[in-house]
Design an enzyme around this catalytic site. Sequence first.
Site, PDB file in Angstrom:
ATOM      1  N   ALA A   1       5.641  -5.156 -33.989  1.00 45.11           N
ATOM      2  CA  ALA A   1       4.854  -6.232 -34.589  1.00 45.11           C
ATOM      3  C   ALA A   1       5.802  -7.061 -35.446  1.00 45.11           C
ATOM      4  O   ALA A   1       6.826  -6.548 -35.915  1.00 45.11           O
ATOM      5  CB  ALA A   1       3.745  -5.640 -35.446  1.00 45.11           C
TER       6      ALA A   1
ATOM      7  N   GLY B   1       5.000  -1.800 -31.959  1.00 46.23           N
ATOM      8  CA  GLY B   1       4.081  -2.495 -31.048  1.00 46.23           C
ATOM      9  C   GLY B   1       4.650  -2.673 -29.649  1.00 46.23           C
ATOM     10  O   GLY B   1       3.889  -2.839 -28.683  1.00 46.23           O
TER      11      GLY B   1
ATOM     12  N   GLU C   1       3.896   0.498 -27.982  1.00 46.55           N
ATOM     13  CA  GLU C   1       2.435   0.541 -27.811  1.00 46.55           C
ATOM     14  C   GLU C   1       1.994  -0.348 -26.645  1.00 46.55           C
ATOM     15  O   GLU C   1       1.095   0.019 -25.884  1.00 46.55           O
ATOM     16  CB  GLU C   1       1.747   0.138 -29.128  1.00 46.55           C
ATOM     17  CG  GLU C   1       1.910   1.213 -30.209  1.00 46.55           C
ATOM     18  CD  GLU C   1       1.529   0.738 -31.596  1.00 46.55           C
ATOM     19  OE1 GLU C   1       2.032  -0.318 -32.027  1.00 46.55           O
ATOM     20  OE2 GLU C   1       0.722   1.417 -32.262  1.00 46.55           O
TER      21      GLU C   1
ATOM     22  N   GLU D   1       7.246   2.971 -37.543  1.00 45.35           N
ATOM     23  CA  GLU D   1       6.394   2.430 -38.604  1.00 45.35           C
ATOM     24  C   GLU D   1       6.527   3.180 -39.932  1.00 45.35           C
ATOM     25  O   GLU D   1       6.549   2.579 -41.002  1.00 45.35           O
ATOM     26  CB  GLU D   1       4.917   2.426 -38.163  1.00 45.35           C
ATOM     27  CG  GLU D   1       4.579   1.359 -37.132  1.00 45.35           C
ATOM     28  CD  GLU D   1       4.852   1.789 -35.696  1.00 45.35           C
ATOM     29  OE1 GLU D   1       5.490   2.834 -35.480  1.00 45.35           O
ATOM     30  OE2 GLU D   1       4.416   1.059 -34.794  1.00 45.35           O
TER      31      GLU D   1
HETATM   32  N1  COA Z   1       9.657  -8.322 -36.692  1.00 41.61           N
HETATM   33  C1  COA Z   1      10.258  -9.482 -37.050  1.00 41.61           C
HETATM   34  N2  COA Z   1      11.562  -9.753 -36.825  1.00 41.61           N
HETATM   35  C2  COA Z   1      12.291  -8.803 -36.231  1.00 41.61           C
HETATM   36  C3  COA Z   1      11.743  -7.572 -35.826  1.00 41.61           C
HETATM   37  C4  COA Z   1      10.378  -7.347 -36.077  1.00 41.61           C
HETATM   38  N3  COA Z   1       9.753  -6.227 -35.696  1.00 41.61           N
HETATM   39  N4  COA Z   1      12.732  -6.830 -35.268  1.00 41.61           N
HETATM   40  C5  COA Z   1      13.831  -7.578 -35.315  1.00 41.61           C
HETATM   41  N5  COA Z   1      13.578  -8.762 -35.898  1.00 41.61           N
HETATM   42  C6  COA Z   1      14.517  -9.865 -36.152  1.00 41.61           C
HETATM   43  C7  COA Z   1      15.513  -9.513 -37.245  1.00 41.61           C
HETATM   44  O1  COA Z   1      14.951  -9.720 -38.526  1.00 41.61           O
HETATM   45  C8  COA Z   1      16.633 -10.433 -36.933  1.00 41.61           C
HETATM   46  O2  COA Z   1      16.324 -11.722 -37.403  1.00 41.61           O
HETATM   47  P1  COA Z   1      17.473 -12.632 -38.129  1.00 41.61           P
HETATM   48  O3  COA Z   1      18.470 -12.891 -37.037  1.00 41.61           O
HETATM   49  O4  COA Z   1      16.717 -13.841 -38.558  1.00 41.61           O
HETATM   50  O5  COA Z   1      18.030 -11.795 -39.237  1.00 41.61           O
HETATM   51  C9  COA Z   1      16.618 -10.510 -35.403  1.00 41.61           C
HETATM   52  O6  COA Z   1      15.322 -10.075 -35.010  1.00 41.61           O
HETATM   53  C10 COA Z   1      17.642  -9.600 -34.758  1.00 41.61           C
HETATM   54  O7  COA Z   1      17.450  -8.292 -35.264  1.00 41.61           O
HETATM   55  P2  COA Z   1      18.640  -7.407 -35.868  1.00 41.61           P
HETATM   56  O8  COA Z   1      18.031  -6.388 -36.772  1.00 41.61           O
HETATM   57  O9  COA Z   1      19.692  -8.285 -36.445  1.00 41.61           O
HETATM   58  O10 COA Z   1      19.196  -6.742 -34.531  1.00 41.61           O
HETATM   59  P3  COA Z   1      19.969  -5.343 -34.409  1.00 41.61           P
HETATM   60  O11 COA Z   1      20.446  -5.280 -33.008  1.00 41.61           O
HETATM   61  O12 COA Z   1      20.953  -5.179 -35.510  1.00 41.61           O
HETATM   62  O13 COA Z   1      18.841  -4.219 -34.632  1.00 41.61           O
HETATM   63  C11 COA Z   1      16.665  -3.223 -34.252  1.00 41.61           C
HETATM   64  C12 COA Z   1      17.823  -4.083 -33.683  1.00 41.61           C
HETATM   65  C13 COA Z   1      15.538  -3.259 -33.226  1.00 41.61           C
HETATM   66  C14 COA Z   1      17.174  -1.778 -34.441  1.00 41.61           C
HETATM   67  C15 COA Z   1      16.202  -3.788 -35.605  1.00 41.61           C
HETATM   68  O14 COA Z   1      15.981  -5.184 -35.445  1.00 41.61           O
HETATM   69  C16 COA Z   1      14.941  -3.184 -36.120  1.00 41.61           C
HETATM   70  O15 COA Z   1      14.962  -2.077 -36.640  1.00 41.61           O
HETATM   71  N6  COA Z   1      13.789  -3.904 -36.014  1.00 41.61           N
HETATM   72  C17 COA Z   1      12.532  -3.478 -36.554  1.00 41.61           C
HETATM   73  C18 COA Z   1      11.877  -2.432 -35.678  1.00 41.61           C
HETATM   74  C19 COA Z   1      10.583  -1.970 -36.274  1.00 41.61           C
HETATM   75  O16 COA Z   1      10.543  -1.393 -37.349  1.00 41.61           O
HETATM   76  N7  COA Z   1       9.488  -2.208 -35.553  1.00 41.61           N
HETATM   77  C20 COA Z   1       8.166  -1.808 -35.960  1.00 41.61           C
HETATM   78  C21 COA Z   1       7.490  -2.902 -36.690  1.00 41.61           C
HETATM   79  S1  COA Z   1       5.890  -2.452 -37.241  1.00 41.61           S
END
Ligand code: COA
Length: 262
Positions: free
Chosen positions: A65, A110, A113, A133
């Site tokens: 999400a 999500g 999911e 989460e």
């Molecule tokens: N919601 C909003 N933005 C998100 C996102 C999310 N769930 N997941 C990634 N992004 C955004 C990041 O903020 C980043 O934005 P920016 O370039 O403006 O800083 C961009 O996507 C790239 O993500 P980044 O974290 O730089 O990539 P990465 O390869 O270093 O890491 C992940 C990848 C997936 C490990 C990491 O992005 C992450 O942990 N995301 C969240 C996952 C999560 O907790 N999901 C459940 C949400 S309820």
Amino acid sequence: MTLKNITVEKDGEIAVVTMNRPDALNAINIETMTEIGHAMLELGGDADVRVIIVTGAGKAFVAGADISELQAKDGMESRDISQHGQRTFSIVENLPKPVIAAINGFALGGGLELAMACDVRIASTRAKMGQPEVTLGIVPGFAGTQRLPRLVGFGRAKEMLLTGSPIDAATALSWGLVNKVVEPDELLDAAKDMAIRIARNGPAAVGLVKACVNKGTSTDVDAGGTHESDAFGLCFASGEAGEGITAFFEKRPANWIKKQPE
Ligand code: COA
């Protein structure tokens, strides 16, 4: 409805829905969720489309999400977001035609999911799947606590849900979370190959098989069996069984009747 965050491409009887916000790793915001529901309902009612593939643009399937949108929400608003997501993914799960998730990269929160609401999951070797989460101090909102244990069992589901740690494609395969793992450049072809093998079959039978299996997750064998007998009868009543069986004896492909799914 104009789609801004996803794309829908039709290739014969197969439709490919691509989550398309690569800069945010295809994170699902409210607008995207609405678009997914709208696109799925449209494709579900399109008699020319037999199978739907869901995938992501760039390095993620869906990274969850949209966290930036969640940040300012209060209790009631976040509950609404959860319910909106659950309703949307129920549409996917209950669509009268199969949906295949082609998991190209991160399928977190999500994203997993959404993949779990699909009927079949094929992963690229690059895929990472998890429910992170709790690391944010929240619980899954789009029925992850419900679908994950049904797919991998309670112990493995709780490990993923309680640690928030993702698993790789090989682990997901051994746990039964995905059906198949392929090289990244073979992912869409593998999904299309499966879609073609499904699309050869009787449209009503395929939709009814899906409904019977889904029904069985919340009923005992006898009640599910009653539903199955009704579905069996419907295949004959619709004329589909007559065509399929005649085609078998005439040693020719069946000419399925294309109808809007019931
Ligand atoms: N919601 C909003 N933005 C998100 C996102 C999310 N769930 N997941 C990634 N992004 C955004 C990041 O903020 C980043 O934005 P920016 O370039 O403006 O800083 C961009 O996507 C790239 O993500 P980044 O974290 O730089 O990539 P990465 O390869 O270093 O890491 C992940 C990848 C997936 C490990 C990491 O992005 C992450 O942990 N995301 C969240 C996952 C999560 O907790 N999901 C459940 C949400 S309820």
